[in-house]
Design a protein around this motif. Structure first.
Motif, short mmCIF file in Angstrom:
data_model
loop_
_atom_site.label_atom_id
_atom_site.label_comp_id
_atom_site.label_asym_id
_atom_site.label_seq_id
_atom_site.Cartn_x
_atom_site.Cartn_y
_atom_site.Cartn_z
N ASN A 151 0.84 -1.21 0.00
CA ASN A 151 0.00 0.00 0.00
C ASN A 151 0.87 1.25 0.00
N ALA A 152 1.95 1.24 0.77
CA ALA A 152 2.84 2.40 0.84
C ALA A 152 3.60 2.59 -0.48
N LEU A 153 4.05 1.49 -1.08
CA LEU A 153 4.81 1.58 -2.33
C LEU A 153 3.95 2.08 -3.50
N LEU A 154 2.76 1.49 -3.63
CA LEU A 154 1.90 1.81 -4.77
C LEU A 154 0.91 2.93 -4.48
N GLY A 155 0.59 3.12 -3.22
CA GLY A 155 -0.46 4.06 -2.85
C GLY A 155 -1.78 3.31 -2.74
N VAL A 156 -2.54 3.62 -1.70
CA VAL A 156 -3.80 2.92 -1.45
C VAL A 156 -4.76 3.07 -2.63
N GLU A 157 -4.80 4.26 -3.23
CA GLU A 157 -5.73 4.48 -4.36
C GLU A 157 -5.41 3.55 -5.52
N ARG A 158 -4.10 3.38 -5.81
CA ARG A 158 -3.71 2.50 -6.92
C ARG A 158 -4.04 1.05 -6.58
N VAL A 159 -3.82 0.64 -5.33
CA VAL A 159 -4.14 -0.73 -4.93
C VAL A 159 -5.64 -0.98 -5.05
N LEU A 160 -6.44 -0.04 -4.59
CA LEU A 160 -7.90 -0.17 -4.72
C LEU A 160 -8.30 -0.25 -6.19
N ALA A 161 -7.71 0.59 -7.02
CA ALA A 161 -8.02 0.58 -8.45
C ALA A 161 -7.59 -0.75 -9.09
N LEU A 162 -6.45 -1.27 -8.66
CA LEU A 162 -5.98 -2.55 -9.18
C LEU A 162 -6.95 -3.66 -8.79
N HIS A 163 -7.38 -3.68 -7.53
CA HIS A 163 -8.37 -4.68 -7.09
C HIS A 163 -9.64 -4.58 -7.94
N GLN A 164 -10.12 -3.38 -8.17
CA GLN A 164 -11.35 -3.21 -8.96
C GLN A 164 -11.15 -3.69 -10.39
N LEU A 165 -10.02 -3.34 -10.98
CA LEU A 165 -9.73 -3.76 -12.35
C LEU A 165 -9.65 -5.29 -12.44
N ILE A 166 -9.01 -5.90 -11.46
CA ILE A 166 -8.91 -7.36 -11.45
C ILE A 166 -10.29 -7.99 -11.29
N ASP A 167 -11.08 -7.49 -10.33
CA ASP A 167 -12.43 -8.04 -10.13
C ASP A 167 -13.28 -7.90 -11.38
N ASP A 168 -13.25 -6.72 -11.99
CA ASP A 168 -14.03 -6.49 -13.22
C ASP A 168 -13.56 -7.42 -14.33
N SER A 169 -12.26 -7.56 -14.48
CA SER A 169 -11.70 -8.41 -15.54
C SER A 169 -12.08 -9.87 -15.33
N LEU A 185 -15.72 -10.33 -16.27
CA LEU A 185 -15.90 -10.33 -17.73
C LEU A 185 -15.35 -11.61 -18.36
N LEU A 186 -14.18 -12.04 -17.90
CA LEU A 186 -13.60 -13.27 -18.44
C LEU A 186 -14.45 -14.48 -18.05
N GLY A 187 -15.00 -14.48 -16.84
CA GLY A 187 -15.89 -15.57 -16.41
C GLY A 187 -17.14 -15.60 -17.24
N ALA A 188 -17.70 -14.42 -17.53
CA ALA A 188 -18.91 -14.34 -18.37
C ALA A 188 -18.59 -14.84 -19.78
#
Length: 152
Positions: A119-137, A140-143
Motif C-alpha cells: 500500500n505504501a509503495l503503490l499508494g492505497v488508491e492505486r491498490v484499490l483501483a488494481l483490485h477493482q480492475l482485477i475483479d471487473d476483468s 468479464l472473463l468468467g462471463a
C-alpha cells in the motif's frame, strides 16, 4: 508522449511480470512464518470456510482437485490441516487444526506487513483501483467463459 490507441505487447506477459513481483514481495514477508504465500492463502480460506469437502474447496479456489490435493499435502503432514471422514464413507472433509490456526495467526502478521508495504509503495488508491480492475476483468472473463460453454 503519445498515448497508445490500442494495447501494445502481450497482456498475459505483463500480468505475469506483475505477479512475479507481487509474489516475491509477499513471499519475502510471509516466508518468515515458515509458510509459502500459497500455503498461507490455503490456511486463510480454510479458516474462513471451516470444514469443507476437498471438491468444494477446489471449486471455491477455482483450481483442480488434484492441484489442491498436492498443495494441501504438506499442510496435512505438518499437522496444520486435518482430513477427516465426511457425511458418508466416500466423502472426506479438510479443516484447520488448532496448530494450523496458530500458524495462520503467525503468518497473518507477516502478510499484513507485506500488504501495508505494498500500500505504501503503490499508494492505497492505486491498490484499490488494481483490485477493482482485477475483479471487473475476472467477471468479464468468467462471463465470456460461461458464454463459450453454452451449446449452440
Amino acid at each position: 508522449m503519445d498515448t497508445p490507441t490500442k494495447p501494445r505487447g502481450c497482456t498475459s506477459f505483463k500480468v505475469r511480470q506483475l505477479m512475479r513481483r507481487l509474489s516475491a514481495h509477499y513471499d519475502a514477508e510471509v516466508s518468515q512464518s515458515g509458510l509459502k504465500t500459497t500455503q498461507y492463502s490455503l490456511l486463510s480460506h480454510l479458516k474462513r470456510l471451516g470444514a469443507v469437502r476437498p471438491v468444494d474447496f477446489a471449486v471455491e479456489l477455482k483450481m483442480t482437485a488434484s492441484t489442491l490435493s498436492r498443495n494441501l499435502q504438506p499442510l496435512i503432514t505438518a499437522g496444520w490441516v486435518e482430513q477427516t471422514a465426511g457425511a458418508d464413507a466416500r466423502s472426506r472433509l479438510v479443516a484447520l487444526t488448532p496448530e494450523g490456526e496458530t500458524k495462520w495467526r503467525e503468518a497473518q502478521l507477516h502478510w499484513k506487513t507485506a500488504q501495508q508495504k505494498l500500500n505504501a509503495l503503490l499508494g492505497v488508491e492505486r491498490v484499490l483501483a488494481l483490485h477493482q480492475l482485477i475483479d471487473d476483468s475476472l467477471e468479464l472473463l468468467g462471463a465470456a467463459d460461461d458464454a463459450a460453454e453454452l451449446p449452440d
